[in-house]
Structures are given as structure tokens and as C-alpha cells.
Design a protein around this motif. Structure first.
Motif, PDB file in Angstrom:
ATOM      1  N   CYS A   1     -47.909  41.375  -5.466  1.00  0.00           N
ATOM      2  CA  CYS A   1     -47.543  42.520  -6.293  1.00  0.00           C
ATOM      3  C   CYS A   1     -47.750  42.197  -7.768  1.00  0.00           C
ATOM      4  O   CYS A   1     -47.169  41.238  -8.293  1.00  0.00           O
ATOM      5  CB  CYS A   1     -46.090  42.893  -6.034  1.00  0.00           C
ATOM      6  N   GLY A   2     -48.573  42.987  -8.440  1.00  0.00           N
ATOM      7  CA  GLY A   2     -48.805  42.780  -9.856  1.00  0.00           C
ATOM      8  C   GLY A   2     -49.659  41.581 -10.179  1.00  0.00           C
ATOM      9  O   GLY A   2     -49.625  41.066 -11.301  1.00  0.00           O
ATOM     10  N   VAL A   3     -50.438  41.122  -9.225  1.00  0.00           N
ATOM     11  CA  VAL A   3     -51.278  39.937  -9.434  1.00  0.00           C
ATOM     12  C   VAL A   3     -52.583  40.337 -10.132  1.00  0.00           C
ATOM     13  O   VAL A   3     -53.237  41.298  -9.721  1.00  0.00           O
ATOM     14  CB  VAL A   3     -51.590  39.258  -8.077  1.00  0.00           C
ATOM     15  N   PRO A   4     -52.993  39.601 -11.159  1.00  0.00           N
ATOM     16  CA  PRO A   4     -54.251  39.891 -11.859  1.00  0.00           C
ATOM     17  C   PRO A   4     -55.448  39.412 -11.043  1.00  0.00           C
ATOM     18  O   PRO A   4     -56.161  38.470 -11.418  1.00  0.00           O
ATOM     19  CB  PRO A   4     -54.102  39.125 -13.172  1.00  0.00           C
ATOM     20  N   SER A   5     -55.699  40.084  -9.933  1.00  0.00           N
ATOM     21  CA  SER A   5     -56.689  39.618  -8.962  1.00  0.00           C
ATOM     22  C   SER A   5     -58.115  39.631  -9.499  1.00  0.00           C
ATOM     23  O   SER A   5     -58.935  38.786  -9.123  1.00  0.00           O
ATOM     24  CB  SER A   5     -56.608  40.463  -7.688  1.00  0.00           C
TER      25      SER A   5
ATOM     26  N   ASN B   1     -51.130  46.977 -26.056  1.00  0.00           N
ATOM     27  CA  ASN B   1     -49.799  47.399 -25.606  1.00  0.00           C
ATOM     28  C   ASN B   1     -49.855  47.712 -24.109  1.00  0.00           C
ATOM     29  O   ASN B   1     -50.770  48.421 -23.665  1.00  0.00           O
ATOM     30  CB  ASN B   1     -49.347  48.636 -26.385  1.00  0.00           C
ATOM     31  N   LEU B   2     -48.895  47.200 -23.349  1.00  0.00           N
ATOM     32  CA  LEU B   2     -48.970  47.300 -21.890  1.00  0.00           C
ATOM     33  C   LEU B   2     -47.741  47.975 -21.279  1.00  0.00           C
ATOM     34  O   LEU B   2     -46.620  47.841 -21.775  1.00  0.00           O
ATOM     35  CB  LEU B   2     -49.119  45.906 -21.270  1.00  0.00           C
ATOM     36  N   VAL B   3     -47.994  48.668 -20.161  1.00  0.00           N
ATOM     37  CA  VAL B   3     -46.944  49.276 -19.343  1.00  0.00           C
ATOM     38  C   VAL B   3     -47.138  48.786 -17.914  1.00  0.00           C
ATOM     39  O   VAL B   3     -48.244  48.864 -17.369  1.00  0.00           O
ATOM     40  CB  VAL B   3     -47.017  50.820 -19.383  1.00  0.00           C
ATOM     41  N   PHE B   4     -46.076  48.283 -17.313  1.00  0.00           N
ATOM     42  CA  PHE B   4     -46.137  47.778 -15.944  1.00  0.00           C
ATOM     43  C   PHE B   4     -45.449  48.759 -15.002  1.00  0.00           C
ATOM     44  O   PHE B   4     -44.480  49.428 -15.389  1.00  0.00           O
ATOM     45  CB  PHE B   4     -45.474  46.404 -15.853  1.00  0.00           C
ATOM     46  N   ASP B   5     -45.929  48.826 -13.762  1.00  0.00           N
ATOM     47  CA  ASP B   5     -45.412  49.800 -12.807  1.00  0.00           C
ATOM     48  C   ASP B   5     -44.408  49.168 -11.850  1.00  0.00           C
ATOM     49  O   ASP B   5     -44.747  48.257 -11.093  1.00  0.00           O
ATOM     50  CB  ASP B   5     -46.578  50.400 -12.008  1.00  0.00           C
ATOM     51  N   LYS B   6     -43.175  49.634 -11.922  1.00  0.00           N
ATOM     52  CA  LYS B   6     -42.127  49.253 -10.962  1.00  0.00           C
ATOM     53  C   LYS B   6     -42.056  47.738 -10.767  1.00  0.00           C
ATOM     54  O   LYS B   6     -41.899  46.989 -11.720  1.00  0.00           O
ATOM     55  CB  LYS B   6     -42.341  49.999  -9.639  1.00  0.00           C
ATOM     56  N   ALA B   7     -42.186  47.280  -9.497  1.00  0.00           N
ATOM     57  CA  ALA B   7     -42.004  45.862  -9.194  1.00  0.00           C
ATOM     58  C   ALA B   7     -43.088  44.968  -9.786  1.00  0.00           C
ATOM     59  O   ALA B   7     -42.915  43.745  -9.839  1.00  0.00           O
ATOM     60  CB  ALA B   7     -41.946  45.651  -7.672  1.00  0.00           C
ATOM     61  N   ALA B   8     -44.195  45.558 -10.244  1.00  0.00           N
ATOM     62  CA  ALA B   8     -45.223  44.752 -10.898  1.00  0.00           C
ATOM     63  C   ALA B   8     -44.746  44.228 -12.249  1.00  0.00           C
ATOM     64  O   ALA B   8     -45.361  43.360 -12.846  1.00  0.00           O
ATOM     65  CB  ALA B   8     -46.503  45.567 -11.089  1.00  0.00           C
ATOM     66  N   ARG B   9     -43.617  44.784 -12.705  1.00  0.00           N
ATOM     67  CA  ARG B   9     -42.998  44.266 -13.929  1.00  0.00           C
ATOM     68  C   ARG B   9     -42.095  43.097 -13.538  1.00  0.00           C
ATOM     69  O   ARG B   9     -40.919  43.032 -13.847  1.00  0.00           O
ATOM     70  CB  ARG B   9     -42.202  45.394 -14.590  1.00  0.00           C
ATOM     71  N   ASN B  10     -42.671  42.140 -12.839  1.00  0.00           N
ATOM     72  CA  ASN B  10     -41.916  40.985 -12.366  1.00  0.00           C
ATOM     73  C   ASN B  10     -42.081  39.816 -13.340  1.00  0.00           C
ATOM     74  O   ASN B  10     -41.338  39.687 -14.289  1.00  0.00           O
ATOM     75  CB  ASN B  10     -42.337  40.602 -10.942  1.00  0.00           C
ATOM     76  N   PHE B  11     -43.065  38.980 -13.111  1.00  0.00           N
ATOM     77  CA  PHE B  11     -43.308  37.863 -14.023  1.00  0.00           C
ATOM     78  C   PHE B  11     -44.385  38.176 -15.057  1.00  0.00           C
ATOM     79  O   PHE B  11     -44.673  37.337 -15.912  1.00  0.00           O
ATOM     80  CB  PHE B  11     -43.712  36.614 -13.221  1.00  0.00           C
ATOM     81  N   ASN B  12     -44.989  39.345 -14.994  1.00  0.00           N
ATOM     82  CA  ASN B  12     -46.084  39.644 -15.909  1.00  0.00           C
ATOM     83  C   ASN B  12     -45.691  39.590 -17.389  1.00  0.00           C
ATOM     84  O   ASN B  12     -46.350  38.904 -18.173  1.00  0.00           O
ATOM     85  CB  ASN B  12     -46.709  40.996 -15.558  1.00  0.00           C
TER      86      ASN B  12
END
Length: 260
Positions: A29-33, A182-193
Motif C-alpha cells: 500500500c502506497g509503495v513507489p513501485s 506539494n503532495l496529497v496521500f490517499d487514506k492508508a497510503a499516508r503511512n510511512f510516505n
């Protein structure tokens, strides 16, 4: 101020052998693949990775693991990556495991310029006393073990000293981003990012939707652009590629069963 680069390959071009990287995400989840894939193709090795875990076999950081390109990993668990576990137990990779909250705070402290902090997590265990296996030898013995850490009392309670983490680069993924970073993360992707982004000296962000400066509500921004140096706009296909780590569904109700 325009931080958008032409491609992920351009973004990772100067990551050299032996570089340290903080990589956002949790599981898959939220990995910069896309950035990870570009780094895999770029060829850098002997990498020092800081990430909650190392993805799955063949996915996320699992690609770099399978290629033997990670020399050391810092995280909170091995997870379900069988290759990660194999390399660790075989002595092919050095692994520093720590409580998940400690990892998060070490990254946050690094980004905030705080060199170290005290925490009760790990007091009375090998985390504080030393002896956690960092690297195994070929015969299964411990070749490198964690050193003991300073323990000090505050208000009659013991706390262990943990040092902050900073890295050469950070790789993160965001749902939205503008050209200023400037960044916005979605839900659980706002974890370690956000934490990884602040801990990296040079932060690379892949964004699923690129917008123009001024389009993001300032109150909605999770990470200010001052922490981001390069932005990669994903294609719709890349943005939609979000594999599920473990698909879990409930059994269908028996025929004739009435749901309450």
C-alpha cells in the motif's frame, strides 16, 4: 520551482551503488513501485534500504531483493516475503529490526533535525540490551549483533535512546502532487510516505495525478513541496496498478439464509 522530471528513469539516474534510501509504503500500500522498477533497471546495488518492510516476492522492494541489490535493510518486520527471510537467515543481507513506532519516530526525527530521542519501547529487551541478530554467518551463528543502547530514567521510568534516521534519497508515492512538489496521500497510503520523504536528503515522488500549482487546497496538503526535489507523473496505467497483498473475502451465505 517546477520539479517535474521527464521519467522515472531520469529521477533515479544519479542513485549510486551504496546509496541509502528511505522508501514509503506498507506492504504493497502506497509503495513507489514505478520508481523502484526504474531503480531496478538502472542497476544500482549494495543499497541501504529503510522501509517498514520489503514488499512481497517480485513486488515493490522484492524486485531489488531478488536481484541481490540490497545490502542492508532497516524495518519493523520481514513480513511475508520469503526471499527476504531466506537472505536474512542465510547471511546474505544485514537486517536491523525495530518496533514499528520506533521506526516511524526515527524517520520523523531525522526529517525534523532531531538527532536522537528517548522512548520506553524496547526497554528490558534485546532492543535496548543488544544482541539482536543483524547478520547471520553461513553456519547459522550470529556474525553481527546489535550493540547495547543507552537507557536512562525519567520520572522513575526507564527509556532507551534511539538515533534519528536520515538517508541519501527517499522514494514515495502520492495520490496527487503539483509541480512544486506539494503532495496529497490517499487514506492508508499516508503511512510511512510523509516520514520517509522528510528523512531523505533528495526526495523523489511519483504522483498518480499531477496538477498545476494553486489547484491543491493548502489545508489538504499532507507534505509541503520544500521536502520534495523531483516529481514523476504516472500514466493512468501506472496509477491504476495497485496489487493487493492478501485478498480476503467472506464466504457466501448458505442458500436460503436470511441476513439480519
Amino acid at each position: 520551482m517546477d520539479k517535474v522530471v521527464a521519467s522515472a528513469a531520469d529521477a533515479v539516474a544519479d542513485i549510486a551503488d551504496g546509496a541509502s534510501l528511505a522508501v514509503g509504503g506498507f506492504g504493497l500500500c502506497g509503495v513507489p513501485s514505478v520508481l523502484i522498477r526504474a531503480l531496478h533497471e538502472q542497476g544500482a546495488g549494495d543499497l541501504r534500504i529503510v522501509s517498514n518492510n520489503c514488499g512481497l516476492d517480485g513486488r515493490g522492494l522484492g524486485q531489488l531483493l531478488a536481484a541481490g541489490r540490497i545490502a542492508r535493510a532497516m524495518g519493523s518486520y520481514v513480513g511475508e516475503n520469503k526471499e527476504f527471510a531466506r537472505q536474512y537467515l542465510a547471511g546474505e543481507i544485514e537486517v536491523e529490526l525495530m518496533p514499528q513506532g520506533t521506526l516511524a519516530e526515527r524517520l520523523r526525527a531525522g526529517g525534523a533535525g532531531i538527532p536522537a530521542f528517548y522512548t520506553p519501547a524496547g526497554v528490558g529487551t534485546l532492543v535496548a540490551e543488544g544482541g539482536l541478530p543483524w547478520r547471520y554467518a553461513a553456519d547459522g551463528s550470529v556474525e553481527i549483533a546489535s550493540p547495547p543502547k543507552e537507557v536512562r530514567e525519567f520520572g522513575g521510568r526507564p527509556y532507551v535512546l534511539e538515533e534519528a534516521i536520515t538517508t541519501d534519497f527517499a522514494l514515495v508515492r502520492a495520490a496527487k502532487g503539483d509541480r512544486h512538489g506539494n503532495l496529497v496521500f490517499d487514506k492508508a497510503a499516508r503511512n510511512f510516505n510523509p516520514l520517509c520523504a522528510t528523512a531523505g536528503r533528495v526526495t523523489l515522488a511519483e504522483v498518480e495525478e499531477l496538477v498545476e500549482p494553486g489547484e491543491l487546497d493548502p489545508d489538504a496538503v499532507h507534505l509541503p513541496g520544500v521536502f520534495v526535489q523531483r516529481v514523476v507523473a504516472l500514466t493512468p496505467e501506472q496509477a491504476a496498478d495497485k496489487p493487493i497483498e492478501r485478498r480476503t473475502i467472506s464466504a457466501p451465505p448458505a442458500r436460503g439464509t436470511v441476513r439480519s
